[in-house]
Motif scaffolding. Structure first.
Motif, short mmCIF file in Angstrom:
data_model
loop_
_atom_site.label_atom_id
_atom_site.label_comp_id
_atom_site.label_asym_id
_atom_site.label_seq_id
_atom_site.Cartn_x
_atom_site.Cartn_y
_atom_site.Cartn_z
N ASP A 117 0.80 -1.23 0.00
CA ASP A 117 0.00 0.00 0.00
C ASP A 117 0.83 1.29 0.00
OD1 ASP A 117 0.91 -0.27 2.56
OD2 ASP A 117 -1.05 -0.22 3.54
N LYS A 118 2.15 1.15 0.03
CA LYS A 118 2.99 2.35 -0.12
C LYS A 118 3.16 2.69 -1.61
CE LYS A 118 5.44 2.73 4.16
NZ LYS A 118 6.68 2.66 4.92
N TYR A 119 2.83 1.73 -2.47
CA TYR A 119 2.96 1.93 -3.92
C TYR A 119 4.29 2.57 -4.28
CZ TYR A 119 -1.81 0.38 -3.84
OH TYR A 119 -2.93 -0.39 -3.63
N ASN A 120 5.35 1.94 -3.76
CA ASN A 120 6.72 2.35 -4.05
C ASN A 120 7.21 1.47 -5.19
OD1 ASN A 120 9.47 2.69 -4.13
ND2 ASN A 120 9.80 2.41 -1.94
N ILE A 121 7.41 2.07 -6.37
CA ILE A 121 7.73 1.25 -7.54
C ILE A 121 9.10 0.55 -7.41
CG2 ILE A 121 8.83 2.91 -9.13
CD1 ILE A 121 6.63 1.83 -11.21
N ASP A 122 9.96 1.08 -6.53
CA ASP A 122 11.26 0.41 -6.28
C ASP A 122 11.07 -1.05 -5.85
OD1 ASP A 122 12.51 2.84 -6.74
OD2 ASP A 122 12.88 3.28 -4.62
N LEU A 123 9.95 -1.31 -5.16
CA LEU A 123 9.77 -2.64 -4.55
C LEU A 123 9.22 -3.69 -5.51
CD1 LEU A 123 8.60 -1.58 -0.99
CD2 LEU A 123 10.90 -1.94 -1.88
N VAL A 124 9.10 -3.31 -6.79
CA VAL A 124 8.71 -4.29 -7.81
C VAL A 124 9.93 -5.11 -8.25
CG1 VAL A 124 7.84 -4.50 -10.20
CG2 VAL A 124 6.72 -2.94 -8.57
N VAL A 125 11.12 -4.49 -8.23
CA VAL A 125 12.33 -5.12 -8.77
C VAL A 125 12.62 -6.51 -8.21
CG1 VAL A 125 14.79 -4.82 -9.28
CG2 VAL A 125 13.33 -2.83 -9.10
N PRO A 126 12.53 -6.72 -6.87
CA PRO A 126 12.88 -8.06 -6.37
C PRO A 126 11.99 -9.17 -6.93
CG PRO A 126 12.76 -6.48 -4.56
CD PRO A 126 12.21 -5.79 -5.76
N GLY A 127 10.81 -8.79 -7.44
CA GLY A 127 9.95 -9.78 -8.08
C GLY A 127 10.62 -10.51 -9.23
N ARG A 128 11.62 -9.87 -9.84
CA ARG A 128 12.34 -10.50 -10.96
C ARG A 128 13.06 -11.79 -10.54
NH1 ARG A 128 15.94 -6.29 -14.30
NH2 ARG A 128 15.53 -7.74 -16.02
N LEU A 129 13.43 -11.85 -9.27
CA LEU A 129 14.18 -13.02 -8.79
C LEU A 129 13.30 -14.27 -8.68
CD1 LEU A 129 16.12 -11.26 -5.88
CD2 LEU A 129 16.96 -11.71 -8.20
N LEU A 130 11.97 -14.08 -8.75
CA LEU A 130 11.04 -15.18 -8.50
C LEU A 130 10.78 -16.07 -9.73
CD1 LEU A 130 8.48 -13.10 -6.41
CD2 LEU A 130 10.16 -14.71 -5.50
N PHE A 131 10.97 -15.52 -10.92
CA PHE A 131 10.61 -16.27 -12.13
C PHE A 131 11.39 -17.59 -12.26
CE2 PHE A 131 9.27 -11.96 -13.21
CZ PHE A 131 8.02 -12.18 -13.78
N ASP A 132 12.71 -17.50 -12.17
CA ASP A 132 13.54 -18.71 -12.35
C ASP A 132 13.32 -19.70 -11.21
OD1 ASP A 132 14.47 -17.65 -14.67
OD2 ASP A 132 16.54 -17.34 -14.01
N ILE A 133 13.18 -19.17 -10.00
CA ILE A 133 12.99 -20.05 -8.84
C ILE A 133 11.66 -20.79 -8.97
CG2 ILE A 133 12.67 -20.13 -6.32
CD1 ILE A 133 14.73 -17.87 -6.10
N TYR A 134 10.63 -20.07 -9.39
CA TYR A 134 9.33 -20.72 -9.57
C TYR A 134 9.37 -21.74 -10.71
CZ TYR A 134 4.48 -21.61 -10.75
OH TYR A 134 3.29 -22.24 -11.05
N ALA A 135 10.01 -21.37 -11.81
CA ALA A 135 10.09 -22.28 -12.97
C ALA A 135 10.79 -23.58 -12.58
CB ALA A 135 10.83 -21.60 -14.11
N ALA A 136 11.82 -23.48 -11.73
CA ALA A 136 12.58 -24.67 -11.33
C ALA A 136 11.86 -25.47 -10.24
CB ALA A 136 13.97 -24.26 -10.86
N SER A 137 11.22 -24.78 -9.29
CA SER A 137 10.67 -25.48 -8.11
C SER A 137 9.18 -25.79 -8.23
CB SER A 137 10.87 -24.62 -6.86
OG SER A 137 10.00 -23.49 -6.91
N LYS A 138 8.47 -24.98 -9.02
CA LYS A 138 7.00 -25.08 -9.15
C LYS A 138 6.28 -24.96 -7.80
CE LYS A 138 6.26 -25.48 -13.60
NZ LYS A 138 7.08 -24.35 -14.00
N GLU A 139 6.94 -24.33 -6.83
CA GLU A 139 6.30 -24.13 -5.52
C GLU A 139 5.37 -22.92 -5.59
OE1 GLU A 139 8.54 -24.36 -1.77
OE2 GLU A 139 10.20 -25.16 -2.97
N GLU A 140 4.15 -23.13 -5.13
CA GLU A 140 3.10 -22.13 -5.32
C GLU A 140 3.40 -20.81 -4.61
OE1 GLU A 140 -1.75 -21.84 -5.46
OE2 GLU A 140 -0.84 -23.40 -4.23
N LYS A 141 4.16 -20.87 -3.51
CA LYS A 141 4.42 -19.63 -2.76
C LYS A 141 5.13 -18.58 -3.64
CE LYS A 141 8.76 -21.07 -0.49
NZ LYS A 141 9.47 -21.12 0.78
N TYR A 142 6.00 -19.05 -4.55
CA TYR A 142 6.71 -18.10 -5.41
C TYR A 142 5.76 -17.48 -6.43
CZ TYR A 142 10.66 -20.54 -3.31
OH TYR A 142 11.54 -21.09 -2.42
#
Length: 406
Positions: A117-142
């Motif tokens: 709810d702070k809508y700070n666009i800086d905090l979108v960047v770490p989301g990039r780290l989730l794609f490869d981890i999710y693709a490899a693990s298929k864990e729903e939390k990612y």
């Protein structure tokens, strides 16, 4: 007497065995981290990554953080190490990145320290780290964590012309930094999960800032634009901030080369983004110093107080090299990127006693408005603190080294 001696001997043996057994047990449960050795003949990308891992044994410690936090500086460095892992699949790199993500992403997909709810666009960047981890693990939390970050983009306040505000606390303002913070994640997400349906909206972000923040005389883009023209730092006619800051321009060109990774070549907006990259790069090339580097305030090279700055120079080296490698920019930009990288390694890199490396002359932070108030003046930019191995310099340095195969 003999019995007592025998008993004490037996007790000693049992104790020794027990100590040996328990110490073996502890060791097997918690393997000691091997000390990182940084040899002379490593590539610059590995040298920098291993230096940072040695100085900050857990990835959340990057930038001297004391506690784990969901933050763009960690994400920038870890994204660069992720790219390094693709070229040099050293398991330590993968473990380091995963350690950061797993410290913050909870089992239900919520993210520790992240405040949507702070809508700070800086905090979108770490989301990039989730794609490869999710693709490899298929864990729903990612996946859930990615969806949470995507929700922020869906709800991010916008200017009337459709551009994302930099933060909720900075109404009506777009900063060049924000293009890197938001768009590469958005582009990868829309390609991966939405059949590419939002590429027009992504292109729109670049269109808005390009049309409002570009200086017709130099071709450079100002650090920020206030659509309302209300901020004291904003030009009353254009809404632009008063100066060109190399790191802000670096964020912008990095955003373009990274978004183009995901936008299909036949998309109607693809050529437009390539044109923006060419325009900005041509303007920047005119201000490259003979050392290969760029000044903190981009267009004021000889002015008192200005200095050759590491983060902007690393970002330009990366964007020029990648742009040329991918065919978005003329091949001549690869030469300019190599010249910039030579400047970084010859002028700004120090080798430490343990073989690690330190990149000097990096501006620690610069912004506009806020408290204490930042006016965007020349004096403001050249007097902000510098920090050795600042993540905004080390991440792009690794990316540039990879693109140049140095």
């Amino acid at each position: 007497m003999k019995n007592t001696k025998r008993q004490s001997y037996f007790t000693s043996v049992v104790l020794v065995c027990l100590i040996a057994f328990t110490s073996c047990k502890v060791t097997s449960q918690e393997p000691a981290k091997k000390e990182i050795v940084i040899s002379k003949n490593l590539k610059w990308s590995d040298k920098m990554a291993l230096t940072l891992m040695k100085r900050h044994p857990e990835a959340y410690m990057i930038d001297d953080s004391k506690k784990p936090k969901w933050d763009y500086v960690h994400a920038l460095v870890l994204h660069s190490i992720e790219e390094l892992y693709k070229k040099n699949p050293d398991a330590r790199y993968k473990t380091y990145i995963r350690g950061y993500v797993d410290e913050l992403v909870q089992n239900d997909g919520t993210i520790k320290t992240y405040e949507l709810d702070k809508y700070n666009i800086d905090l979108v960047v770490p989301g990039r780290l989730l794609f490869d981890i999710y693709a490899a693990s298929k864990e729903e939390k990612y996946l859930k964590a990615m969806q949470l970050v995507r929700q922020q983009i869906a709800e991010q306040p916008r200017t009337q012309s459709g551009g994302f505000w930099h933060k909720k606390i900075y109404p009506n303002q777009m900063w060049l930094d924000g293009l890197y913070m938001g768009e590469p994640f958005y582009a990868q997400y829309t390609l991966t999960f939405e059949n590419g349906k939002n590429f027009d909206d992504i292109a729109k972000q670049f269109e808005v800032i390009q049309s409002h923040a570009t200086d017709p005389k130099t071709g450079l883009l100002y650090h920020a634009w206030d659509e309302s023209k209300q901020m004291p730092w904003a030009n009353k006619e254009t809404g632009n901030s008063p100066n060109f800051w190399s790191r802000a321009l670096g964020w912008y060109v990095m955003a373009l080369v990274d978004v183009l990774d995901y936008m299909p070549k036949d998309h109607p907006k693809q050529k437009e983004l390539v044109k923006y990259l060419n325009n900005a790069s041509a303007a920047l090339a005119k201000y490259q110093d003979k050392s290969g580097l760029w000044y903190q305030v981009t267009d004021k090279g000889g002015k008192e107080g200005n200095y050759l700055e590491a983060s902007g120079s690393s970002m330009f080296a990366y964007a020029f090299a990648k742009g040329a490698n991918k065919g978005y920019l003329p091949a001549s930009y690869k030469k300019l990127a190599n010249k910039a990288f030579d400047g970084l390694t010859k002028k700004l890199i120090k080798t430490d006693a343990d073989g690690g490396i330190t990149l000097t002359q990096a501006c620690q932070v610069a912004g506009l408005g806020g408290t204490p108030y930042r006016d965007g003046s020349y004096e403001y930019y050249v007097n902000e603190k510098k920090k050795d191995n600042d993540p905004k310099a080390t991440g792009p340095f690794i990316l540039a080294a990879l693109e140049l195969n140095r």
